[in-house]
Design a protein around this motif. Structure first.
Motif, PDB file in Angstrom:
ATOM      1  N   GLN A 298       0.827  -1.201   0.000  1.00  0.00           N
ATOM      2  CA  GLN A 298       0.000   0.000   0.000  1.00  0.00           C
ATOM      3  C   GLN A 298       0.865   1.256   0.000  1.00  0.00           C
ATOM      4  N   SER A 305       2.484   6.881  -6.915  1.00  0.00           N
ATOM      5  CA  SER A 305       1.448   7.764  -7.450  1.00  0.00           C
ATOM      6  C   SER A 305       1.884   9.223  -7.483  1.00  0.00           C
ATOM      7  N   LEU A 309      -1.866   9.438  -0.399  1.00  0.00           N
ATOM      8  CA  LEU A 309      -3.085   8.632  -0.382  1.00  0.00           C
ATOM      9  C   LEU A 309      -3.508   8.367   1.058  1.00  0.00           C
ATOM     10  N   LEU A 311      -5.164   5.615   3.317  1.00  0.00           N
ATOM     11  CA  LEU A 311      -5.338   4.170   3.257  1.00  0.00           C
ATOM     12  C   LEU A 311      -5.840   3.671   4.597  1.00  0.00           C
ATOM     13  N   ASP A 315      -7.607  -3.375   5.048  1.00  0.00           N
ATOM     14  CA  ASP A 315      -8.237  -2.758   3.893  1.00  0.00           C
ATOM     15  C   ASP A 315      -9.507  -3.511   3.520  1.00  0.00           C
ATOM     16  N   GLU A 319     -10.062  -4.614  -2.093  1.00  0.00           N
ATOM     17  CA  GLU A 319      -8.832  -3.908  -2.414  1.00  0.00           C
ATOM     18  C   GLU A 319      -7.888  -4.816  -3.198  1.00  0.00           C
ATOM     19  N   ARG A 358      -0.778  -1.654  -9.341  1.00  0.00           N
ATOM     20  CA  ARG A 358      -1.816  -0.622  -9.349  1.00  0.00           C
ATOM     21  C   ARG A 358      -1.173   0.738  -9.093  1.00  0.00           C
ATOM     22  N   ASP A 361      -5.410   5.376  -7.169  1.00  0.00           N
ATOM     23  CA  ASP A 361      -6.714   4.788  -6.848  1.00  0.00           C
ATOM     24  C   ASP A 361      -7.354   4.154  -8.074  1.00  0.00           C
ATOM     25  N   GLU A 362      -6.558   3.597  -8.974  1.00  0.00           N
ATOM     26  CA  GLU A 362      -7.071   2.955 -10.175  1.00  0.00           C
ATOM     27  C   GLU A 362      -8.004   1.794  -9.833  1.00  0.00           C
ATOM     28  N   THR A 363      -8.939   1.530 -10.742  1.00  0.00           N
ATOM     29  CA  THR A 363      -9.727   0.303 -10.693  1.00  0.00           C
ATOM     30  C   THR A 363      -8.910  -0.810 -11.344  1.00  0.00           C
TER      31      THR A 363
END
Length: 493
Positions: A298, A305, A309, A311, A315, A319, A358, A361-363
């Motif tokens: 995480q 990024s 973030l 977090l 989670d 996630e 990832r 906060d991408e899907t």
């Protein structure tokens, strides 16, 4: 102070069926009180510390005080929460015992219950034989009592702000590997520089102080261009657990890159850490327990990024930290990526499906599209989860997806993350060096949700043509030296 309602609910969610309590009583010289079960008991002659089941409607601390009083006659002593012990009882039930400790004034009489016939104040080096689990708890306590200033969790929490706060500095080397340090107290634990925020101290000041104490480096002076920006990487809210029985808020800051010359001047505090090393995300998983490794993933996602973030831990169940994408085309070919043959990555020198970490906060779908474009220069569509169970070589936080490429007939082009990428006919897969997990997922491509427009027909063909049901590679699972799977820099087992 400690909300044992939260801790017992946590135990229930983890499959614990019964709550127990225990008390490690010690005298003013550090001797441990052990009591022996009577001859008529189910475990005659067994030595143990006082404990038993929590009563219905009884709080955990009240249950511990009652068990101590009933079994030894010791009443009214201040109890401090110590730790928990999980075991399976004689009926096959999973039990979580919350263990407390208390100091008994010298000369206090011990009055045993009818279930016990002898007691002993035992010196740490002369303990009578007891079961392995309880001996582990006793040794755990004795090792910590030997550390100056150490207090059990229940007592220590009275000295810190509530909820707790900690802060860390994320440090890397010129190759982008992450610095970790092995704990002196728990040699299986690796930490990044940091620690608790002291009363009146800011999280950033605490991160600098802890790093100075743990590494012997003043990062404000060593890396002023980075540190002066006070770049926040992530804020992590951590719910109460048995290790830290109150919520904690963690702050992770960017500490920059340590040069070889700076690394040579690292001086660890031997009371806290015994060694340090830099390692890739791939390599850290073999050295960290799953929960701590997930924390690191995480933090690294936040660091990549470029923006802070928020977090949470634990989670959400949905996630994820990376994707593995099986891309097929109209002809039923599979997109394969030839990985660099270099240490610190997953499956070096192998042909693997597209995968990657990832970002922000991408899907899962956004991560799959971006990674495929970066690694192969193509745009995929019709993305869906691959049904069925996860393969054990693929990390639990990896989302395994199936996607379609409807582009032109020319071959995809590598994006700089490996020597080659190409669409491979399925009958050519046996000639390639591929990870064992591929043999697990290929047959699952024949199954699609019933309402999906690409759903498979009854003829056994997948949405992009026929998919084999047998093994497709030549490398047997048992020959894999490092059990890895998943995206990007790799996911270790």
């Amino acid at each position: 102070m400690i909300d044992f309602t939260v801790l017992t609910e946590l135990a229930r969610r983890e499959g614990i069926e019964r709550i127990g309590v225990g008390v490690l009583a010690r005298d003013e010289t550090g001797r441990i009180l052990l009591i022996r079960r009577a001859a008529h008991d189910v475990l005659p002659g067994h030595w143990e510390y006082p404990g038993g089941a929590r009563g219905d409607g009884e709080s955990v601390p009240a249950g511990a005080a009652r068990e101590l009083a009933e079994r030894t006659g010791l009443d009214g002593l201040p109890l401090e929460y110590l730790r928990h012990l999980d075991f399976t009882d004689r009926r096959g039930l999973r039990v979580r015992q919350f263990v407390f400790t208390a100091v008994v004034p010298d000369g206090t009489p011990v009055r045993l219950s009818a279930d016990h016939d002898q007691h002993r104040w035992a010196d740490p080096g002369r303990l009578p034989a007891t079961d392995e689990a309880q001996r582990g708890v006793i040794d755990w306590l004795l090792a910590r009592l030997a550390r100056p200033g150490w207090r059990p969790a229940g007592g220590h929490l009275t000295t810190v702000d509530r909820p707790g706060a900690y802060s860390c500095l994320l440090l890397t080397d010129p190759q982008g590997r992450v610095l970790g340090m092995r704990s002196t107290t728990d040699p299986e634990v690796w930490n990044i520089p940091g620690g608790n925020v002291d009363p009146g101290e800011t999280p950033f000041a605490a991160a600098l102080r802890e790093t100075r104490e743990e590494l012997g480096l003043d990062l404000a002076a060593e890396n002023p261009d980075v540190v002066s920006r006070r770049r926040l990487v992530a804020v992590l809210h951590e719910q109460a657990g048995t290790e830290h029985p109150v919520p904690f808020c963690g702050y992770v800051f960017d500490g920059g890159v340590l040069t070889a010359e700076q690394q040579a001047r690292i001086r660890l505090d031997p009371a806290e850490h015994t060694e340090w090393r830099f390692a890739t995300a791939h390599d850290w998983r073999t050295r960290m327990d799953p929960d701590r490794y997930r924390w690191l993933l995480q933090v690294l996602r936040a660091h990549r990024s470029g923006r802070a973030l928020y977090l949470e831990r634990p989670d959400r169940d949905d996630e994820f930290e990376g994707v593995l994408v099986l891309v097929t085309d109209r002809r039923g070919r599979l997109l394969m990526h030839h990985r660099d043959d270099r240490p610190g990555t997953a499956w070096p020198g192998h042909w693997t499906p597209i995968g990657g970490w990832r970002e922000a906060d991408e899907t899962p779908e956004e991560t799959a599209i971006r990674e495929t474009r970066e690694e192969a220069g193509i745009t995929i569509t019709r993305i869906r989860p691959v049904p069925g169970p996860h393969h054990h070589l693929v990390h639990p936080t990896t989302r395994v997806l199936h996607a379609r490429w409807d582009g032109p007939e020319h071959e995809p082009s590598p994006g700089g993350e490996g020597p080659a990428v190409r669409m491979v006919p399925l009958d050519e897969l046996p000639a390639l060096r591929v990870p064992p997990y591929l043999h697990h997922y290929l047959p699952l491509l024949t199954t699609a949700p019933a309402d999906h427009p690409d759903g498979a027909g009854t003829d056994g063909a997948g949405p992009d043509g026929p998919v084999p049901s047998g093994r497709g590679g030549t490398r047997e699972e048992e020959t894999a030296r490092v059990p890895l799977g998943g995206p990007g820099e790799g996911w270790t087992r």
